[in-house]
Scaffold this active site. Structure first.
Site, PDB file in Angstrom:
ATOM      1  N   ARG A 103     -20.906 -60.086  72.723  1.00  0.00           N
ATOM      2  CA  ARG A 103     -22.059 -59.179  72.587  1.00  0.00           C
ATOM      3  C   ARG A 103     -21.701 -57.923  71.787  1.00  0.00           C
ATOM      4  NH1 ARG A 103     -24.980 -55.097  76.214  1.00  0.00           N
ATOM      5  NH2 ARG A 103     -27.190 -55.346  75.733  1.00  0.00           N
ATOM      6  N   ILE A 141     -31.227 -53.947  71.558  1.00  0.00           N
ATOM      7  CA  ILE A 141     -30.641 -55.200  72.035  1.00  0.00           C
ATOM      8  C   ILE A 141     -30.917 -55.198  73.535  1.00  0.00           C
ATOM      9  CG2 ILE A 141     -28.328 -54.115  72.173  1.00  0.00           C
ATOM     10  CD1 ILE A 141     -27.149 -56.957  71.728  1.00  0.00           C
ATOM     11  N   SER A 142     -31.552 -56.250  74.010  1.00  0.00           N
ATOM     12  CA  SER A 142     -32.016 -56.277  75.406  1.00  0.00           C
ATOM     13  C   SER A 142     -30.856 -56.215  76.389  1.00  0.00           C
ATOM     14  CB  SER A 142     -32.822 -57.553  75.668  1.00  0.00           C
ATOM     15  OG  SER A 142     -34.074 -57.479  75.053  1.00  0.00           O
ATOM     16  N   GLN A 143     -31.164 -55.710  77.570  1.00  0.00           N
ATOM     17  CA  GLN A 143     -30.225 -55.712  78.679  1.00  0.00           C
ATOM     18  C   GLN A 143     -29.795 -57.166  78.953  1.00  0.00           C
ATOM     19  OE1 GLN A 143     -32.128 -54.119  82.125  1.00  0.00           O
ATOM     20  NE2 GLN A 143     -30.425 -54.558  83.500  1.00  0.00           N
TER      21      GLN A 143
END
Length: 213
Positions: A37, A63-65
């Protein structure tokens, strides 16, 4: 583009955090454990790549959790070989999770800057969606329909009818619905004209942009 033992150790910790928050799907957890990530993040946030939080990326997007990515993917209930349409490619992290699981992915991004960046970036990590398109997510991608699953990675003020129409019978649309805060909503197509609806709690997303031209 390094992925060190330290990064891998932090990913293992992240997976344990996600398990503690209720994520059970083994394939989803394995994908998150495999994907670097930190390489999807802007340099200023790399140190925090394995914290379970959303972070800014280009074009005022995020950027999503990791929990959100894992939860949406789990709710899709798809498996290897299935066909998924992703609305909102963003950083490409959700795309990578699906590809890591062996899903055939079609993805649409509305922000040209992000689209160009992610289209160049994903193949460098070995992730190749079937198609990555610059376009209006509200319209979906009818020429490749029907899909086993459709995942929307931005907050939608309403549920786009074209997306419902592009689901296979038995397929699921996972979409955060609402203006300021969203409710994670799952629509399962049960017949040509019928859908079942389930709600899975409150989330917060950047808005899904509609093509106003």
């Amino acid at each position: 583009m390094k992925d060190t033992y330290t990064h891998k150790g932090k990913r293992k910790q992240l997976v344990e955090t996600l398990k503690a928050k209720g994520i059970e799907n083994k394939a989803v957890l394995e994908a998150i454990n495999a994907i670097p990530r930190h390489l999807f993040m802007d340099s200023g946030f790399i140190e925090h790549a394995y914290v379970d939080k959303a972070f800014p990326i280009a074009a005022d997007q995020t950027i999503s959790q990791p929990y959100t990515v894992a939860r949406q993917t789990e709710l899709l209930e798809v498996s290897k070989g299935d066909k998924v349409l992703e609305i909102g490619t963003g950083s490409g992290y959700q795309t990578a999770v699906l590809l890591e699981m062996g899903i055939t992915v079609f993805s649409i991004e509305r922000q040209n800057e992000l689209f160009k960046k992610t289209k160049r970036f994903l193949p460098k990590l070995g992730y190749r969606p079937k198609r990555l398109i610059f376009g209006d997510g509200y319209k979906g991608l009818p020429e490749e329909a029907p899909y086993d699953g459709i995942v929307v990675t931005a907050g939608a003020p309403y549920v786009p009818k074209p997306l419902m129409a592009q689901l296979k019978i038995g397929g699921k649309l996972v979409i955060p619905v609402g203006e300021e805060n969203q409710i994670m909503t799952v629509f399962t197509r049960t017949s040509e004209k019928e859908f079942e609806k389930e709600e899975h709690g409150a989330f917060r997303f950047v808005p899904l942009l509609e093509d106003k031209n």
